[in-house]
Design an enzyme around this catalytic site. Sequence first.
Site, PDB file in Angstrom:
ATOM      1  N   GLY A   1      -5.338   9.564   2.772  1.00 25.38           N
ATOM      2  CA  GLY A   1      -5.691  10.669   1.869  1.00 25.38           C
ATOM      3  C   GLY A   1      -6.730  10.544   0.894  1.00 25.38           C
ATOM      4  O   GLY A   1      -7.654  11.244   0.344  1.00 25.38           O
TER       5      GLY A   1
ATOM      6  N   GLU B   1      -8.141  -0.060   4.880  1.00 27.80           N
ATOM      7  CA  GLU B   1      -6.738  -0.183   4.455  1.00 27.80           C
ATOM      8  C   GLU B   1      -5.964  -0.737   5.921  1.00 27.80           C
ATOM      9  O   GLU B   1      -4.988  -1.541   5.925  1.00 27.80           O
ATOM     10  CB  GLU B   1      -5.961   1.155   4.323  1.00 27.80           C
ATOM     11  CG  GLU B   1      -6.197   1.450   2.867  1.00 27.80           C
ATOM     12  CD  GLU B   1      -5.685   2.827   2.489  1.00 27.80           C
ATOM     13  OE1 GLU B   1      -5.208   3.629   3.276  1.00 27.80           O
ATOM     14  OE2 GLU B   1      -5.132   2.939   1.224  1.00 27.80           O
TER      15      GLU B   1
ATOM     16  N   ASP C   1       0.610   8.510   2.806  1.00 27.74           N
ATOM     17  CA  ASP C   1       0.787  10.105   2.408  1.00 27.74           C
ATOM     18  C   ASP C   1       1.738  10.837   3.421  1.00 27.74           C
ATOM     19  O   ASP C   1       2.478  11.551   2.792  1.00 27.74           O
ATOM     20  CB  ASP C   1      -0.488  10.726   3.331  1.00 27.74           C
ATOM     21  CG  ASP C   1      -1.611   9.987   2.425  1.00 27.74           C
ATOM     22  OD1 ASP C   1      -1.523  10.091   1.276  1.00 27.74           O
ATOM     23  OD2 ASP C   1      -2.647   9.618   2.922  1.00 27.74           O
TER      24      ASP C   1
ATOM     25  N   ASP D   1       0.849  -1.144  -0.109  1.00 24.11           N
ATOM     26  CA  ASP D   1      -0.094  -0.142   0.071  1.00 24.11           C
ATOM     27  C   ASP D   1       0.798   1.313   0.116  1.00 24.11           C
ATOM     28  O   ASP D   1       2.020   1.276   0.246  1.00 24.11           O
ATOM     29  CB  ASP D   1      -1.007  -0.146   1.181  1.00 24.11           C
ATOM     30  CG  ASP D   1      -2.101   0.994   0.958  1.00 24.11           C
ATOM     31  OD1 ASP D   1      -2.169   1.633   0.035  1.00 24.11           O
ATOM     32  OD2 ASP D   1      -3.086   0.735   1.784  1.00 24.11           O
ATOM     33  N   GLY D   2       0.276   2.446  -0.265  1.00 27.88           N
ATOM     34  CA  GLY D   2       1.096   3.706  -0.280  1.00 27.88           C
ATOM     35  C   GLY D   2       0.727   4.293   1.047  1.00 27.88           C
ATOM     36  O   GLY D   2       0.262   3.645   2.003  1.00 27.88           O
TER      37      GLY D   2
HETATM   38  C1  A5P Z   1      -5.722   6.096   0.344  1.00 28.08           C
HETATM   39  O1  A5P Z   1      -6.517   6.346   1.082  1.00 28.08           O
HETATM   40  C2  A5P Z   1      -4.394   6.312   0.872  1.00 28.08           C
HETATM   41  O2  A5P Z   1      -4.274   5.956   2.270  1.00 28.08           O
HETATM   42  C3  A5P Z   1      -3.136   6.354   0.052  1.00 28.08           C
HETATM   43  O3  A5P Z   1      -2.537   4.966   0.031  1.00 28.08           O
HETATM   44  C4  A5P Z   1      -2.184   7.210   0.264  1.00 28.08           C
HETATM   45  O4  A5P Z   1      -3.117   8.349   0.045  1.00 28.08           O
HETATM   46  C5  A5P Z   1      -1.410   7.247  -0.787  1.00 28.08           C
HETATM   47  O5  A5P Z   1      -1.696   7.499  -2.122  1.00 28.08           O
HETATM   48  P1  A5P Z   1      -0.635   7.784  -3.308  1.00 28.08           P
HETATM   49  O6  A5P Z   1       0.134   6.663  -3.591  1.00 28.08           O
HETATM   50  O7  A5P Z   1      -1.744   8.240  -4.236  1.00 28.08           O
HETATM   51  O8  A5P Z   1       0.222   8.882  -2.941  1.00 28.08           O
END
Ligand code: A5P
Length: 235
Positions: free
Chosen positions: A108, A115, A96, A93-94
């Site tokens: 974000g 998540e 912020d 996962d990504g």
């Molecule tokens: C989604 O709700 C977030 O938790 C994303 O994992 C986080 O915003 C990172 O998003 P990007 O990879 O688009 O920066």
Amino acid sequence: MLEQIEDVIEAKARMKMKAAERAIELVEPGMTVGLGSGSTASMWIRLLGERVRDRGLQITAVASSEDTERLGRSYGIPFVAIGKCDRIDLTVDGADEIAPRLALIKGGGGNLLREKIVASASKLFVVVADSSKVVNKLGKFPLPVEVIPMAASLVSCALEELGFTTKLRHRPDGSIYVTDQQNHLLDCTGVTIEDPYQMVSEINAIVGVVEHGIFLDMVNFALIASEDGLIERRV
Ligand code: A5P
């Protein structure tokens, strides 16, 4: 000016792809894999989808959001519902913000609750990000707090007592943002989070909060890409 902005966006996309490409090497046949949300996780999901669709990779996936599930299904990735899942081998996962000890702000994109459920149940939780996400202290990025809709105003007051400025999240069309779980989000700014553990216990004590975007002690390692290369950061 516009060209410079485009250059930055392209550079970030290249970095995110670098991290996604490294993370795809972690997937093994037979795994149950948690799919994160957001643009970086989506790059990884596309790479995973190509392996499933074109190379017959056998995995089962669990989605951290409805958008993610739609993307995965478009490649033919098979999904198990979270409610029926009894193990998750790997989640990518990504984030912020990524602070020391791999403390994160996430959500974000609005998907923090699912998540967090998926991440916390994963044997291996790996974060993929570009280097702009690395910070010394959490809090510059608005901290999303998911709330029961009827409690939003009272929770907002309680968060303001902690020093935050809160803003109910809206969609671009002006309607209130509703999460996949039918809750609302308060985006909280104005506080540098000196002690994330303390902050978590204070936010968790507010009745009406469903979950917040601070992730502590969950990440096994983070793959952080910059123009100079890729680093694997552990706690
Ligand atoms: C989604 O709700 C977030 O938790 C994303 O994992 C986080 O915003 C990172 O998003 P990007 O990879 O688009 O920066």
